[in-house]
Enzyme design. Structure first.
Site, short mmCIF file in Angstrom:
data_model
loop_
_atom_site.label_atom_id
_atom_site.label_comp_id
_atom_site.label_asym_id
_atom_site.label_seq_id
_atom_site.Cartn_x
_atom_site.Cartn_y
_atom_site.Cartn_z
N LYS A 130 0.89 -1.11 -0.21
CA LYS A 130 -0.07 -0.07 0.05
C LYS A 130 0.89 1.15 -0.06
O LYS A 130 2.06 1.26 0.44
CB LYS A 130 -0.94 -0.21 1.33
CG LYS A 130 -2.05 0.96 1.20
CD LYS A 130 -3.33 0.26 0.50
CE LYS A 130 -4.27 1.13 0.09
NZ LYS A 130 -5.64 0.24 -0.48
N ASP A 170 -7.05 4.64 -4.67
CA ASP A 170 -7.56 4.28 -3.18
C ASP A 170 -8.20 5.58 -3.08
O ASP A 170 -8.26 6.52 -3.92
CB ASP A 170 -6.81 4.24 -2.21
CG ASP A 170 -7.11 3.61 -0.87
OD1 ASP A 170 -7.89 2.30 -0.79
OD2 ASP A 170 -7.37 4.55 0.33
P1 NDP Z 1 -13.03 7.82 -2.60
O1 NDP Z 1 -11.70 8.81 -2.43
O2 NDP Z 1 -13.56 7.58 -3.90
O3 NDP Z 1 -14.15 8.12 -1.55
C1 NDP Z 1 -13.93 8.14 -0.21
C2 NDP Z 1 -15.22 8.63 0.44
O4 NDP Z 1 -15.01 8.33 1.86
C3 NDP Z 1 -15.46 10.05 0.27
O5 NDP Z 1 -16.93 10.15 0.40
C4 NDP Z 1 -15.07 10.87 1.63
O6 NDP Z 1 -15.47 12.12 1.84
C5 NDP Z 1 -15.05 9.60 2.45
N1 NDP Z 1 -13.83 9.80 3.52
C6 NDP Z 1 -12.90 10.01 3.25
N2 NDP Z 1 -12.05 10.11 4.68
C7 NDP Z 1 -12.92 10.20 5.40
C8 NDP Z 1 -12.95 10.52 6.83
N3 NDP Z 1 -11.93 10.53 7.64
N4 NDP Z 1 -14.26 10.68 7.63
C9 NDP Z 1 -15.32 10.65 6.75
N5 NDP Z 1 -15.28 10.11 5.55
C10 NDP Z 1 -14.29 10.24 4.97
O7 NDP Z 1 -12.32 6.48 -2.12
P2 NDP Z 1 -12.77 5.12 -2.40
O8 NDP Z 1 -14.22 5.11 -2.40
O9 NDP Z 1 -12.08 4.51 -3.43
O10 NDP Z 1 -12.49 4.22 -0.89
C11 NDP Z 1 -13.14 4.15 0.16
C12 NDP Z 1 -12.71 2.98 0.99
O11 NDP Z 1 -12.82 1.85 0.32
C13 NDP Z 1 -11.36 3.27 1.58
O12 NDP Z 1 -11.42 2.71 2.83
C14 NDP Z 1 -10.50 2.33 0.80
O13 NDP Z 1 -9.37 1.95 1.21
C15 NDP Z 1 -11.54 1.35 0.35
N6 NDP Z 1 -11.30 0.45 -0.76
C16 NDP Z 1 -11.15 1.00 -2.06
C17 NDP Z 1 -11.14 0.26 -3.06
C18 NDP Z 1 -10.99 0.88 -4.62
O14 NDP Z 1 -10.91 -0.07 -5.52
N7 NDP Z 1 -11.21 2.10 -4.56
C19 NDP Z 1 -10.70 -0.96 -3.05
C20 NDP Z 1 -10.82 -1.68 -1.42
C21 NDP Z 1 -11.00 -0.74 -0.47
P3 NDP Z 1 -14.81 13.42 1.29
O15 NDP Z 1 -15.42 13.36 -0.08
O16 NDP Z 1 -15.42 14.31 2.10
O17 NDP Z 1 -13.38 13.25 1.50
#
Ligand code: NDP
Length: 452
Positions: A130, A170
């Site tokens: 990562k 991510d």
């Molecule tokens: P994105 O950046 O597309 O979206 C992240 C979302 O989570 C946004 O709505 C963001 O809000 C919110 N967020 C981020 N940080 C915080 C926080 N500290 N508190 C509250 N809300 C928060 O990321 P992904 O959708 O790709 O990833 C989401 C999760 O899924 C993560 O844990 C990631 O590790 C996991 N994941 C992702 C994969 C992928 O293929 N993308 C694969 C496997 C796991 P805001 O816009 O306000 O920042």
């Protein structure tokens, strides 16, 4: 048998804490896995003798570096970048890159550790890694993001490679960032290889990679419900996040007949009693990516929807919950609320969204509870398929990839059931199942290599 091999769980965790001071997320992730693995390896002498768990919980290497870039006003900005290469026993390191101000070495070590088990669970040959940086892409211009990505890759390129370490997206890293990083890698090395996944379709990306994590988390939910002769149809569903994973999970829930009640971001959540239909999900996708807007705007756009500032959605009564935002966003008291409101199943789209207290509560209540390392593995699985397509220089058709995703999620589910059965209970302990199935594959490969 060496004297030190058979330490008990509290002593092992104390050692992890001592060796990793100030890294609570990493310690939390190791503890969650160790709770199950200690029990599993009790009578398996080789795993003790070769200190397998201790070795998996010590990354192969942690690379940290300065990322210097210039903003649009001519100011020089300095960020820190990392790549954590946790374990490559079963394949090249593989895992996303995160851009968020909350990124620390601890967060990336926990994610790389989890990724090791997740990747093993997919059945594909991928090790765990990562990376990321404490860079906040919010509010930055495209040119600023480009300069940052180029600067990061100018260092990172020497540590990655199609057979070495293959990063992906991510939090904060989507198609735009992958494009800039891949462009810089290609420019520096003069090579067109599949060094990153999540690429655009025009330059080696795979169909359905964008959808795969969210869709996969819903397929896992479906698989769990089917063990209880139940389904997603007609269920009320609470989802957190509004990024890639959350919006695609919402899309698939709609397709399977469920009703999505909430989405969120770091400023709060929206509740739409009418349901967040596919059309509304498409609005959110465009709003968060193209317009880079906030979820609060949803309540202005759609009548009847409410925005709850500074809150998470777990108090909204529901049948199913999908945490899809970030780590430790669902705490013990949130688990209590979900259980009190009759939630029957939780499938984690995010990585480690539930803290240890919450995990223990879900386990004790005996609900269907899928940890992220199993439920969100669909994304990395399709990344694995992107690597295969890049190596063979071919592109598979969408129907074929959709079928493979469904099969892979079913395979992960079944491996969890195999190792997570509870005596006297009809409900699988998916946490235990995922931990043991993932561990066993990596551990057996490590045993084959001897002490390295
Ligand atoms: P994105 O950046 O597309 O979206 C992240 C979302 O989570 C946004 O709505 C963001 O809000 C919110 N967020 C981020 N940080 C915080 C926080 N500290 N508190 C509250 N809300 C928060 O990321 P992904 O959708 O790709 O990833 C989401 C999760 O899924 C993560 O844990 C990631 O590790 C996991 N994941 C992702 C994969 C992928 O293929 N993308 C694969 C496997 C796991 P805001 O816009 O306000 O920042």
């Amino acid at each position: 048998m060496a004297v030190s091999d058979h330490v008990d769980l509290p002593t092992f965790i104390e050692g992890v804490k001592r060796r990793n001071p100030g890294q609570p997320e990493f310690v939390q992730a190791v503890q969650e896995v160790a709770e199950d693995i200690f029990d599993f390896i009790q009578d398996k002498e080789e795993y003790h003798k070769y200190q397998i768990l201790r070795r998996i919980a010590e990354p192969d290497r942690v690379i940290s570096f300065r990322v210097c870039w210039e903003d649009d006003n001519g100011n020089i900005r300095v960020q820190r970048g990392w790549r954590v290469q946790n374990n490559n026993a079963i394949g090249p390191y593989k895992g996303g890159i995160r851009f968020h101000p909350s990124v620390t070495e601890s967060v990336l070590k926990f994610l790389a550790f989890e990724q090791t088990f997740k990747n093993a669970l997919t059945g594909l040959p991928m090790g765990g890694g990562k990376g990321g940086a404490n860079f906040n892409p919010k509010g930055k211009s495209d040119n600023e993001v480009m300069r940052f990505c180029q600067s990061l890759m100018t260092e990172l390129y020497r540590h990655v490679g199609a057979d070495v370490d293959v990063p992906a997206g991510d939090i904060g890293v989507g198609a735009r960032e992958i494009g800039y990083m891949f462009g810089q890698y290609k420019r520096i090395t003069n090579e067109f290889t599949g060094v990153l996944t999540g690429k655009g379709l025009e330059y080696g990306g795979s169909l359905i990679r964008t959808e795969a994590t969210g869709y996969g988390a819903v397929y896992f939910m479906k698989n769990m419900l089917e063990t209880q002769k139940n389904s997603i149809e007609g269920k009320k569903v609470v989802i957190s996040g509004s990024g890639n994973v959350a919006t695609h999970a919402a899309e698939k829930i709609n397709q399977l007949g469920g009703k999505v009640l909430t989405l969120s971001d770091s400023e709060g959540f929206v509740y739409d009693p009418e349901g967040i239909s596919e059309e509304k999900v498409n609005w959110v996708k465009a709003h968060k990516t193209k317009r880079r807007g906030r979820i609060s705007d949803y309540a202005k756009e759609f009548k009847g929807a409410e925005f709850h500032a500074g809150q998470t959605p777990w108090g909204v009564p529901c049948d199913l919950a999908l945490p899809c935002a970030t780590q430790n966003e669902l705490l013990g008291p949130d688990a209590d609320k979900l259980l009190a409101n009759g939630c029957i199943a939780v499938s984690e789209g995010a990585n480690m969204p539930t803290n240890l207290d919450g995990v223990h509560k879900f386990k004790a209540a005996g609900i269907l509870y899928a940890p992220g390392k199993a439920a969100n593995a669909g994304g990395v699985a399709v990344s694995g398929l992107e690597m295969s397509q890049n190596s063979a220089r071919i592109s598979w058709k969408e129907e074929e990839l959709q079928r493979l995703l469904v099969d892979i999620m079913q395979g992960i589910h079944d491996r969890c059931v195999e190792y997570g059965g509870r005596p006297g209970s009809k409900v699988t302990d998916y946490v235990r199942g995922a931990n043991i199935a993932g561990f066993k594959k990596v551990a057996d490969a490590m045993l084959a290599y001897g002490v390295v």
